[in-house]
Design a protein around this motif. Structure first.
Motif, short mmCIF file in Angstrom:
data_model
loop_
_atom_site.label_atom_id
_atom_site.label_comp_id
_atom_site.label_asym_id
_atom_site.label_seq_id
_atom_site.Cartn_x
_atom_site.Cartn_y
_atom_site.Cartn_z
N ILE A 1 1.87 -17.78 -8.91
CA ILE A 1 2.02 -16.66 -7.99
C ILE A 1 0.71 -15.89 -7.81
O ILE A 1 0.09 -15.45 -8.78
N ALA A 2 0.33 -15.72 -6.55
CA ALA A 2 -0.89 -14.98 -6.20
C ALA A 2 -0.56 -13.59 -5.65
O ALA A 2 -1.36 -12.67 -5.77
N GLU A 3 0.62 -13.46 -5.02
CA GLU A 3 0.99 -12.18 -4.41
C GLU A 3 2.50 -12.08 -4.28
O GLU A 3 3.17 -13.05 -3.96
N VAL A 4 3.03 -10.87 -4.52
CA VAL A 4 4.45 -10.56 -4.35
C VAL A 4 4.53 -9.29 -3.51
O VAL A 4 3.82 -8.32 -3.79
N VAL A 5 5.38 -9.30 -2.48
CA VAL A 5 5.48 -8.17 -1.55
C VAL A 5 6.94 -7.75 -1.38
O VAL A 5 7.83 -8.59 -1.28
N HIS A 6 7.16 -6.43 -1.35
CA HIS A 6 8.47 -5.89 -0.99
C HIS A 6 8.25 -4.86 0.13
O HIS A 6 7.53 -3.89 -0.05
N THR A 7 8.87 -5.13 1.28
CA THR A 7 8.79 -4.23 2.43
C THR A 7 10.16 -3.61 2.63
O THR A 7 11.17 -4.32 2.67
N HIS A 8 10.20 -2.28 2.72
CA HIS A 8 11.48 -1.57 2.88
C HIS A 8 11.22 -0.22 3.53
O HIS A 8 10.07 0.14 3.81
N LEU A 9 12.28 0.54 3.76
CA LEU A 9 12.17 1.89 4.31
C LEU A 9 12.33 2.91 3.19
O LEU A 9 12.97 2.63 2.17
#
Length: 147
Positions: free
Chosen positions: A115-123
């Motif tokens: 794993i190089a990057e983990v993203v969580h997009t939310h409001l």
């Protein structure tokens, strides 16, 4: 190599939110690179197993050939729309990118994610700001908010 367990140790609450998004639905989307360098999007199933993020590919599948040739990938959780009037409760979406280590089995390819990057997009809770949180092994957890 950065395993899923490394992410969980570094940022447990963030990792739990991301994992819940990936486990909420069976089907995800993976991006790989074709031989000519152009992107390919494919459906895929993933699993968190023994501290690793793993997935497979059936014999002869193009995504498996892509990953054996070029191990870079980007994985996207299933996406659901926010409920009208309850946008602040929308869980968001998650992404994981990196490289894979491939192992051939009689059932096809077995891949383990580095794993190089983990993203969580939310409001945010008021649903007025888009929140993007991302973690990398070298930079740790970062966050940006966009109104």
């Amino acid at each position: 190599m950065t395993s899923w367990q490394d992410v969980e140790r570094a940022v447990p609450e963030f990792a739990q939110r991301v994992r819940e998004l990936f486990e909420a639905h069976r089907h995800k989307t993976i991006a790989t690179l074709r031989a000519d360098g152009s992107p390919r999007i494919s459906g895929i199933e993933t699993v968190f197993e023994d501290g690793q993020l793993v997935f497979g590919s059936m014999p002869g599948a193009r995504k498996g050939a892509d990953l054996r040739r070029d191990p870079r990938f980007a994985l996207h959780s299933a996406t659901v729309d926010p409920v009208d009037g309850k946008e602040g409760a929308w869980p968001g979406e998650a992404k994981i990118a990196g490289r894979v280590t491939a192992q051939q089995t009689e059932n096809g390819d077995h891949f383990v994610a580095d794993i190089a990057e983990v993203v969580h997009t939310h409001l945010d809770e008021k649903a007025t700001v888009l929140v993007v949180e991302w973690w990398t092994p070298t930079q740790g957890l970062r966050k940006v908010e966009r109104a």
